[in-house]
Design an enzyme around this catalytic site. Structure first.
Site, mmCIF file in Angstrom:
data_model
loop_
_atom_site.group_PDB
_atom_site.id
_atom_site.type_symbol
_atom_site.label_atom_id
_atom_site.label_comp_id
_atom_site.label_asym_id
_atom_site.label_seq_id
_atom_site.Cartn_x
_atom_site.Cartn_y
_atom_site.Cartn_z
ATOM 1 N N GLU A 291 0.828 -1.214 0.000
ATOM 2 C CA GLU A 291 0.000 0.000 0.000
ATOM 3 C C GLU A 291 0.862 1.263 0.000
ATOM 4 O OE1 GLU A 291 -2.983 0.179 3.108
ATOM 5 O OE2 GLU A 291 -4.345 -1.115 1.989
ATOM 6 N N LYS A 426 -14.099 -0.786 -3.904
ATOM 7 C CA LYS A 426 -15.176 -0.485 -2.948
ATOM 8 C C LYS A 426 -16.308 0.252 -3.673
ATOM 9 C CE LYS A 426 -11.998 0.182 0.942
ATOM 10 N NZ LYS A 426 -11.410 1.146 1.859
HETATM 11 O O1 LIG Z 1 -9.289 0.461 9.691
HETATM 12 P P1 LIG Z 1 -10.150 0.559 8.506
HETATM 13 O O2 LIG Z 1 -10.580 1.959 8.220
HETATM 14 O O3 LIG Z 1 -11.330 -0.371 8.596
HETATM 15 O O4 LIG Z 1 -9.302 0.130 7.244
HETATM 16 C C1 LIG Z 1 -8.752 -1.139 7.142
HETATM 17 C C2 LIG Z 1 -7.802 -1.218 5.994
HETATM 18 O O5 LIG Z 1 -8.459 -0.833 4.802
HETATM 19 C C3 LIG Z 1 -7.644 0.058 4.055
HETATM 20 O O6 LIG Z 1 -8.072 1.349 4.298
HETATM 21 C C4 LIG Z 1 -7.773 -0.206 2.600
HETATM 22 O O7 LIG Z 1 -9.090 -0.140 2.221
HETATM 23 C C5 LIG Z 1 -6.273 -0.162 4.635
HETATM 24 O O8 LIG Z 1 -5.397 0.880 4.365
HETATM 25 C C6 LIG Z 1 -6.593 -0.325 6.080
HETATM 26 O O9 LIG Z 1 -5.547 -0.895 6.818
#
Ligand SMILES: O=P(O)(O)OC[C@H]1O[C@](O)(CO)[C@@H](O)[C@@H]1O
Length: 453
Positions: A291, A426
């Site tokens: 990422e 998403k």
């Molecule tokens: O803690 P959250 O906001 O649920 O996100 C979980 C994971 O999803 C992401 O945002 C990617 O969609 C990652 O960067 C992050 O670690």
């Protein structure tokens, strides 16, 4: 106390003499940009001095909550995805007994289970079936508080927990770790009166293992979070901006991987271990680097292998496939247990030559033999040796990789602290599920699918 040690000699032998050294001034600039908060993504630098700023009171609050959960739960489900679960899982599996769920000892360690990291109906159905009648708790971890996988799982688990224990009792064993103000997880925790911990605004998910995100589940599993922070703090010092380039392991690792990428045509870095307990360290590392660096059509692809297991599946490719890879091996110097190989009178398996040796001696020779073979096969090799697999060195390892990742991303010229690309799937999923607010996207995606029929 020893530090983890980085050996880049079998990687620099593939590069021009001064290739790594030539990064010194760029690394210095990256370090200064991190320290001064002048780099891209500078609103997400809260991880940089996290170990040295953790207070005893903060750790005590986490340990106290872990005590409550441990005293009241046979199983604790950690609901989270990406950075909201990988760090905890990596540390718990690295430090724990590989057969913890089968071991019947008096440690009173609850089983730590992970969910909210997929949308598998069978997985969730099997999990909820297993939890039927069990005293279980839930740690709901989501920085945004709106991640579908986690939110969906949390709703299922919360309802089951409340149904099995009653609302008041359930309150004791449901914990939220989320943003201080925003997101559904925060709103729910405040409304329902769940205990909650804050994920600091300036710490991104993949850099959050040393916040309550990682520390609470790790403490619930029975590990010493103070020692993890001690290790991370010592590594924070060892990789500080004032440390000379050639003595700074994170700087050297970042420079070496960038040199292999830009000057040696390497496109894939494989993180490898010779201890199956490190599997999830590899998964955590993949997210951290994937990422952080995979953007603007650039970035090494982070892959992971468990050896010797994967030598019998991926070994052929690594030895003789396209020469676009290099390896980074995490080697544990001293295992925590001793197991000697026994004598056998018949020696039908022909293994008496190993009699009396430790299993680890065989493993170490497999490791050395693999290194020599792969280097002969033109695969550069970086080696990170870790004196022992314990809380202190896991803390060092975590911070070492985080710091190197920040530097490496800046050397690559990207913002290492955002992840805009993850939104694309998403958006499509919400459009396909007719999520309120996505009406235009829903219409557009259906028209596109009709045309593609
Ligand atoms: O803690 P959250 O906001 O649920 O996100 C979980 C994971 O999803 C992401 O945002 C990617 O969609 C990652 O960067 C992050 O670690």
């Amino acid at each position: 106390m020893k530090n983890i040690n980085l050996d880049i000699t079998k990687a620099t032998s593939f590069l021009k003499n001064d290739a790594v050294k030539s990064y010194e001034s760029k690394v210095k600039a990256a370090q200064e940009a991190l320290e001064n908060g002048t780099c891209a993504g500078n609103d997400f630098l809260g991880w940089l001095h996290l170990p040295s700023s953790v207070t005893p009171a903060f750790l005590k609050e986490i340990e106290d909550e872990a005590k409550v959960l441990r005293a009241n739960c046979e199983a604790i489900v950690v609901a989270g995805i990406g950075g909201s679960y990988l760090g905890a899982r990596a540390v718990i599996e690295a430090l724990g007994n590989s057969f913890s769920w089968l071991v019947n000892d008096d440690s009173k360690n609850p089983n730590i289970l992970f969910a909210g990291n997929n949308i598998g109906e069978d997985y969730l159905s099997e999990l909820t079936t297993y939890l039927k009648g069990k005293k279980f708790g839930v740690i709901n971890i989501s920085k945004s508080g709106t991640t579908t996988e986690t939110a969906l799982t949390f709703r299922l688990l919360r309802k089951q927990c409340e149904a099995q224990r009653g609302k008041e009792e359930a309150k004791k064993v449901i914990v939220a770790i989320t943003d201080a103000h925003k997101g559904a997880a925060r709103v729910c925790a405040d409304k329902e009166g769940f205990k909650s911990f804050i994920i600091p605004d300036n710490v991104g998910g993949r850099f959050s293992v040393l916040t309550p995100v990682g520390l609470l589940p790790i403490a619930c599993a029975g590990f010493d979070i103070k020692k993890i922070i001690d290790g991370a703090r010592d590594m924070e010092k060892a990789t500080g901006a004032h440390v000379a380039f050639e003595d700074n392991p994170s700087a050297l690792y970042a420079a070496t991987r960038q040199a292999l990428y830009t000057q040696n045509g390497k496109k894939i870095e494989i993180i490898e271990n010779f201890q199956p307990k490190l599997h999830y360290i590899g998964e955590w590392w993949k997210q951290l680097y994937g990422e952080s660096e995979g953007k603007e059509n650039k970035g090494l692809f982070p892959a992971a292998c468990d050896f010797t297991t994967d030598l019998h599946s991926m070994g052929q490719w690594i030895q003789e496939g396209e020469r676009s890879i290099f390896e980074t091996v995490i080697s544990i110097e001293k295992p925590n247990h001793t197991l000697l190989f026994p004598h056998d009178d018949d020696n039908l398996d022909g293994l008496n030559f190993l009699e009396g040796k430790r299993v680890d001696e065989v493993n170490k020779m497999a490791e050395l033999g693999t290194r020599l073979a792969h280097v002969d096969g033109k695969v550069p090799n970086i080696r990170i040796s870790v004196p022992e697999l314990n809380e202190y060195y896991v803390g060092q390892l975590i911070y070492f990789f985080e710091k190197a990742c920040g530097i490496s991303g800046l050397l690559e010229g990207v913002n290492p602290f955002n992840q805009p690309g993850v939104e694309a799937y998403k958006k499509n999923m919400f459009a396909l599920l007719n999520k309120p607010g996505y009406e235009a996207e829903s219409k557009a995606i259906r028209e596109r699918l009709d045309k593609e029929k």
